[in-house]
Design a protein around this motif. Structure first.
Motif, PDB file in Angstrom:
ATOM      1  N   PHE A  87       0.846  -1.190   0.000  1.00 31.55           N
ATOM      2  CA  PHE A  87       0.000   0.000   0.000  1.00 31.55           C
ATOM      3  C   PHE A  87       0.881   1.239   0.000  1.00 31.55           C
ATOM      4  O   PHE A  87       2.024   1.212   0.471  1.00 31.55           O
ATOM      5  CB  PHE A  87      -0.906   0.035   1.241  1.00 31.55           C
ATOM      6  N   GLU A  88       0.306   2.326  -0.511  1.00 28.37           N
ATOM      7  CA  GLU A  88       0.958   3.625  -0.421  1.00 28.37           C
ATOM      8  C   GLU A  88       0.259   4.448   0.650  1.00 28.37           C
ATOM      9  O   GLU A  88      -0.973   4.425   0.764  1.00 28.37           O
ATOM     10  CB  GLU A  88       0.903   4.346  -1.761  1.00 28.37           C
ATOM     11  N   VAL A  89       1.063   5.173   1.438  1.00 27.61           N
ATOM     12  CA  VAL A  89       0.544   5.967   2.546  1.00 27.61           C
ATOM     13  C   VAL A  89       1.159   7.356   2.464  1.00 27.61           C
ATOM     14  O   VAL A  89       2.361   7.506   2.209  1.00 27.61           O
ATOM     15  CB  VAL A  89       0.867   5.315   3.911  1.00 27.61           C
ATOM     16  N   ALA A  90       0.332   8.374   2.671  1.00 25.19           N
ATOM     17  CA  ALA A  90       0.817   9.756   2.656  1.00 25.19           C
ATOM     18  C   ALA A  90       0.654  10.375   4.039  1.00 25.19           C
ATOM     19  O   ALA A  90      -0.409  10.254   4.659  1.00 25.19           O
ATOM     20  CB  ALA A  90       0.048  10.582   1.625  1.00 25.19           C
ATOM     21  N   ASN A  91       1.711  11.006   4.509  1.00 26.97           N
ATOM     22  CA  ASN A  91       1.658  11.815   5.727  1.00 26.97           C
ATOM     23  C   ASN A  91       1.534  13.271   5.287  1.00 26.97           C
ATOM     24  O   ASN A  91       2.486  13.867   4.797  1.00 26.97           O
ATOM     25  CB  ASN A  91       2.914  11.606   6.572  1.00 26.97           C
ATOM     26  N   LEU A  92       0.340  13.832   5.454  1.00 22.79           N
ATOM     27  CA  LEU A  92       0.088  15.201   5.022  1.00 22.79           C
ATOM     28  C   LEU A  92       0.204  16.196   6.174  1.00 22.79           C
ATOM     29  O   LEU A  92      -0.235  17.344   6.047  1.00 22.79           O
ATOM     30  CB  LEU A  92      -1.296  15.300   4.365  1.00 22.79           C
ATOM     31  N   SER A  93       0.822  15.766   7.265  1.00 24.79           N
ATOM     32  CA  SER A  93       1.086  16.688   8.370  1.00 24.79           C
ATOM     33  C   SER A  93       2.496  17.260   8.247  1.00 24.79           C
ATOM     34  O   SER A  93       3.331  16.744   7.502  1.00 24.79           O
ATOM     35  CB  SER A  93       0.916  15.982   9.714  1.00 24.79           C
ATOM     36  N   ALA A  94       2.768  18.304   9.025  1.00 26.56           N
ATOM     37  CA  ALA A  94       4.057  19.007   8.933  1.00 26.56           C
ATOM     38  C   ALA A  94       5.127  18.396   9.825  1.00 26.56           C
ATOM     39  O   ALA A  94       6.240  18.938   9.903  1.00 26.56           O
ATOM     40  CB  ALA A  94       3.866  20.481   9.292  1.00 26.56           C
ATOM     41  N   THR A  95       4.814  17.267  10.461  1.00 23.31           N
ATOM     42  CA  THR A  95       5.796  16.600  11.323  1.00 23.31           C
ATOM     43  C   THR A  95       5.815  15.114  11.004  1.00 23.31           C
ATOM     44  O   THR A  95       4.806  14.560  10.533  1.00 23.31           O
ATOM     45  CB  THR A  95       5.458  16.798  12.813  1.00 23.31           C
ATOM     46  N   PRO A  96       6.954  14.428  11.253  1.00 28.74           N
ATOM     47  CA  PRO A  96       6.987  12.980  11.044  1.00 28.74           C
ATOM     48  C   PRO A  96       5.962  12.291  11.947  1.00 28.74           C
ATOM     49  O   PRO A  96       5.686  12.750  13.063  1.00 28.74           O
ATOM     50  CB  PRO A  96       8.420  12.584  11.421  1.00 28.74           C
ATOM     51  N   GLN A  97       5.407  11.181  11.461  1.00 33.73           N
ATOM     52  CA  GLN A  97       4.409  10.444  12.234  1.00 33.73           C
ATOM     53  C   GLN A  97       4.794   8.965  12.283  1.00 33.73           C
ATOM     54  O   GLN A  97       5.094   8.357  11.251  1.00 33.73           O
ATOM     55  CB  GLN A  97       3.018  10.591  11.608  1.00 33.73           C
ATOM     56  N   THR A  98       4.809   8.430  13.497  1.00 35.00           N
ATOM     57  CA  THR A  98       5.028   6.996  13.689  1.00 35.00           C
ATOM     58  C   THR A  98       3.662   6.335  13.849  1.00 35.00           C
ATOM     59  O   THR A  98       2.893   6.689  14.749  1.00 35.00           O
ATOM     60  CB  THR A  98       5.900   6.728  14.916  1.00 35.00           C
ATOM     61  N   VAL A  99       3.388   5.392  12.958  1.00 33.40           N
ATOM     62  CA  VAL A  99       2.023   4.885  12.823  1.00 33.40           C
ATOM     63  C   VAL A  99       1.991   3.379  13.018  1.00 33.40           C
ATOM     64  O   VAL A  99       2.821   2.643  12.467  1.00 33.40           O
ATOM     65  CB  VAL A  99       1.450   5.224  11.431  1.00 33.40           C
ATOM     66  N   ASP A 100       1.035   2.926  13.818  1.00 35.76           N
ATOM     67  CA  ASP A 100       0.658   1.515  13.875  1.00 35.76           C
ATOM     68  C   ASP A 100      -0.585   1.332  13.018  1.00 35.76           C
ATOM     69  O   ASP A 100      -1.580   2.054  13.191  1.00 35.76           O
ATOM     70  CB  ASP A 100       0.349   1.081  15.306  1.00 35.76           C
ATOM     71  N   PHE A 101      -0.556   0.384  12.090  1.00 40.86           N
ATOM     72  CA  PHE A 101      -1.717   0.070  11.270  1.00 40.86           C
ATOM     73  C   PHE A 101      -2.364  -1.213  11.789  1.00 40.86           C
ATOM     74  O   PHE A 101      -1.673  -2.165  12.149  1.00 40.86           O
ATOM     75  CB  PHE A 101      -1.316  -0.128   9.812  1.00 40.86           C
ATOM     76  N   ILE A 102      -3.674  -1.235  11.837  1.00 42.61           N
ATOM     77  CA  ILE A 102      -4.415  -2.421  12.269  1.00 42.61           C
ATOM     78  C   ILE A 102      -5.344  -2.829  11.142  1.00 42.61           C
ATOM     79  O   ILE A 102      -6.220  -2.053  10.732  1.00 42.61           O
ATOM     80  CB  ILE A 102      -5.227  -2.165  13.556  1.00 42.61           C
ATOM     81  N   VAL A 103      -5.145  -4.033  10.604  1.00 46.32           N
ATOM     82  CA  VAL A 103      -5.980  -4.552   9.521  1.00 46.32           C
ATOM     83  C   VAL A 103      -6.940  -5.585  10.107  1.00 46.32           C
ATOM     84  O   VAL A 103      -6.517  -6.502  10.814  1.00 46.32           O
ATOM     85  CB  VAL A 103      -5.132  -5.190   8.410  1.00 46.32           C
ATOM     86  N   ILE A 115      -8.769  -0.862   7.465  1.00 46.74           N
ATOM     87  CA  ILE A 115      -7.465  -0.431   7.956  1.00 46.74           C
ATOM     88  C   ILE A 115      -7.668   0.749   8.899  1.00 46.74           C
ATOM     89  O   ILE A 115      -8.205   1.787   8.501  1.00 46.74           O
ATOM     90  CB  ILE A 115      -6.528  -0.030   6.801  1.00 46.74           C
ATOM     91  N   ASN A 116      -7.283   0.549  10.155  1.00 49.75           N
ATOM     92  CA  ASN A 116      -7.266   1.625  11.141  1.00 49.75           C
ATOM     93  C   ASN A 116      -5.827   2.050  11.401  1.00 49.75           C
ATOM     94  O   ASN A 116      -4.882   1.277  11.194  1.00 49.75           O
ATOM     95  CB  ASN A 116      -7.902   1.182  12.454  1.00 49.75           C
ATOM     96  N   LEU A 117      -5.655   3.279  11.882  1.00 54.42           N
ATOM     97  CA  LEU A 117      -4.339   3.805  12.221  1.00 54.42           C
ATOM     98  C   LEU A 117      -4.326   4.193  13.694  1.00 54.42           C
ATOM     99  O   LEU A 117      -5.326   4.696  14.226  1.00 54.42           O
ATOM    100  CB  LEU A 117      -4.002   5.047  11.389  1.00 54.42           C
TER     101      LEU A 117
END
Length: 683
Positions: free
Chosen positions: A430-446, A495-497
């Protein structure tokens, strides 16, 4: 004095029957009618006693006075009795007596909506563009329902608000009720259909007349529980069965019932209305995240107002809408991602932000992959207005005080569906975009609700996404599929984040199709239509022709040099000849196909979809295809395909029609060779 005994014999007092009402419709520009069924004890003067309302849409050939053109006696059936009501000739027609009884039993008001359209022939309801060159009103029932609700709430003692409204319909009215519910999920507490009419109806004004595939409306139905009902001897029963399975797991409650009844009919309305009554007693569902498709240039949904310059067929698509952003796309026909031309689209939010507050708006463009930012400010009501230009679309992130960071799972711009073969485990990227102005550490739950069909084998790993960037996550998750028959081979993953341990409001749904390995025979043949015309043997039938469903017809599709070979720059279709998987007699007819390519296999694109009437329920689809690259000897073009086989299935002990329209899908893989011909790949 002689005493005289006086005996008084008391007879039950019969209540009045239904009320027939009329009003002038600003939406339609004419007088419209509706029938009102009230409980026996309904007292218009008792304004302290108020009622929930069920809006019912009749079927083909019907009107507000009757569900269809036939009486019960026409099919040897005894009409139900309207309890404690005077006999009425309209009780001989479905479902008047049922609705009298159900209004009292459920203590509700039932409104029979009038779908009859003046000047239309044949069925004469809902969809005027079934007639060639229709020049009159296009009848937007998705807006008319709001007008009718206001009229009913003004004239009757109703409980006002979406919690106290439901919508239902039978046959063509089942299709219309589903469409109206899907375009107004915020207005109803629940929706249902009885044996909906499954054809691809065209809706809208001539400039943007668009084909509705009701199976794609799952995108709109978060927040509105749905129930499907059909009958054991309903000739359309397999379509209702498929629609239930198509919606199952799509983010809303979904129920199904098969009534024991001898024909196409709104049977066991008592059970259907029990479903609605149950949801009247529960608060109306609200949604933190929704998606929505609409063919009209201007519309409103969940408090969002959309206006546009749309003047062509197809859809405006709001995707995964939350407080911190949304996707805005255009699509000609889903799930395939051919977009419309660019035109101005304006989306205004509800008043959910701080008034007169500055936020940052980030845009990810599907056209060129760029990410841009700009300030945006709310108005004094706390609304944000976003401008977009349609086309392939973009994702928009809204950043600011009190908002979750906009991290967005991107959609597939070729085909939104995901596919895997049965009993195989497949890893998906999958492709994911972070559109915020800071880095984001993400857990994805499928996750999935379709646990009999799909098993999540591997969850995504935690990932850090740089600010204002897009990444591709290979092996995002792994899934194993089990093929289930009877249209149960489709489902969904969600998909939840989670960011900093907080589950985000955005929920991303993707539809899954589990494919079986269809039987391959040595006589499997393939024809390519690139502007050529050829007579083919087909399995097809019209009304009363189901006992002899074989005939020949001329196929003329595609555009090119007509040499029967697929070449770069041409539009072509593919037809195959192979024995049917459901009809033993169908061993030599030809069938059109749909390619199932996606962004991981983008060598072909669907240019258009042609429809062909081959049975009495729903047209078959033939994809008109373009090549993105020419095949080579070392790199032929791989095309996974889906074909729909048909059967006029015999039924016994019916009281209407002795065959049902049955259908089944088969899946094959073919390759396109450098010489422009196709070859089957054996599994």
């Amino acid at each position: 004095m002689k005493k005289i005994a006086i005996f008084i014999v008391l007879f039950p007092v019969l209540a009045l029957s239904y009320n027939d009402e009329s009003h002038y419709s600003e939406c339609f520009g004419m007088t419209r009618y509706f029938r009102v069924f009230t409980p026996l004890n309904y007292d218009p003067k008792n304004v302290d006693k108020k009622y929930s309302v069920i809006y019912f849409f009749h079927g083909c050939g019907g009107s507000y006075r009757k569900n269809g053109p036939y009486t019960y006696q026409d099919f040897g059936l005894t009409p139900p009795k309207a309890e404690n009501r005077p006999q009425d000739p309209d009780y001989d027609f479905p479902n008047n007596a049922d609705f009298e009884n159900e209004a009292t039993s459920k203590d509700v008001i039932i409104i029979a909506v009038d779908g009859k359209i003046p000047g239309m022939t044949d069925c004469g309801v809902y969809f005027p563009h079934m007639m060639d060159n229709w020049k009159g009103n296009s009848f937007n029932f998705s807006i008319y329902i709001r007008e009718l609700i206001d009229v009913v709430d003004t004239r009757y003692n109703t409980l006002v608000g979406p919690q106290h409204r439901a919508i239902s319909g039978h046959s063509m009215g089942g299709q219309m009720a589903t469409w109206v519910a899907a375009t107004n999920p915020h207005l109803f507490s629940s929706a249902s259909e009885f044996g909906y009419s499954p054809d691809y109806y065209k809706v809208g004004e001539p400039d943007y007349l668009t084909t509705i595939d009701i199976r794609q409306l799952w995108r709109n139905l978060r927040g509105i529980p749905f129930r499907h009902s059909t009958n054991t001897k309903d000739w359309l029963k397999y379509y209702t069965t498929q629609l239930y399975q198509t919606y199952l797991g799509g983010g809303f409650k979904n129920e199904f019932y098969m009534a024991d009844f001898c024909m196409h009919h709104a049977a066991r309305a008592d059970l259907q209305f029990d479903f609605h009554k149950k949801h009247f007693s529960q608060p109306k569902q609200t949604v933190e995240c929704f998606s929505f498709i609409n063919l009209y240039p201007n519309f409103e949904i969940w408090g969002y107002k959309v206006s546009s310059d749309k003047k062509e067929k197809g859809w405006i698509y709001l995707h995964d809408v939350t407080k911190n952003g949304l996707g805005i796309y255009t699509r000609e026909r889903l799930p395939w991602a051919k977009s419309l031309t660019n035109f101005d689209i304006s989306v205004t939010s509800p008043p959910i932000y701080k008034p007169n507050q500055a936020y940052m708006l980030s845009r990810y463009s599907y056209k060129d992959g760029s990410i841009t930012t700009a300030p945006i400010e709310t108005n004094n009501e706390g609304r944000i207005t976003i401008q977009s230009t349609g086309g392939l679309g973009e994702e928009l992130g809204i950043s600011g005080e009190g908002l979750q960071p906009p991290v967005i799972v991107l959609t597939d711009t070729i085909n939104e569906n995901l596919y895997l073969y049965k009993n195989s485990t497949k890893e998906f990227s999958f492709e994911v975009a972070n559109l915020s102005a800071t880095p984001q550490t993400v857990d994805f739950i499928v996750s999935t609700e379709n646990k009999n069909l799909l098993k999540i084998i591997k969850q995504p790993k935690k990932v850090t996404i740089p600010a204002l960037s897009k990444i591709t996550i290979d092996s995002f998750f792994a899934c194993k599929g089990t093929f289930l028959p009877n249209y149960q081979n489709t489902g969904f993953i969600k998909i939840n984040l989670a960011i900093n341990g907080v589950i985000q409001n955005r929920e991303h749904y993707r539809k899954f199709v589990v494919k079986d390995f269809s039987k391959v025979v040595d006589s499997f043949k393939i024809k390519i239509f690139d502007g050529k015309t050829e007579e083919l043997k087909l399995y097809q039938y019209k009304w009363n022709e189901w006992n002899n469903p074989f005939s020949s017809d001329f196929i003329s599709e595609g555009s090119g040099n007509g040499n029967g070979k697929a070449e770069l720059g041409e539009v072509f279709s593919i037809w195959i000849q192979t024995p049917s998987t459901i009809e033993d007699k169908d061993i030599a007819s030809w069938h059109p196909v749909i390619p199932l390519n996606d962004r991981n296999n983008p060598d072909v694109l669907i240019d258009k979809i042609h429809e062909r009437q081959m049975n009495t329920g729903r047209n078959c689809l033939s994809a008109q295809i373009r090549l993105n690259r020419a095949p080579t000897k070392s790199r032929p073009v791989r095309i996974p395909i889906q074909v729909e086989f048909l059967q006029a299935e015999p039924m016994d002990k019916d009281c209407h029609r002795n065959t049902a329209d049955k259908f089944e899908y088969a899946y094959y893989d073919i390759i396109l060779l450098p010489n422009g011909t196709c070859k089957l790949i054996k599994p």
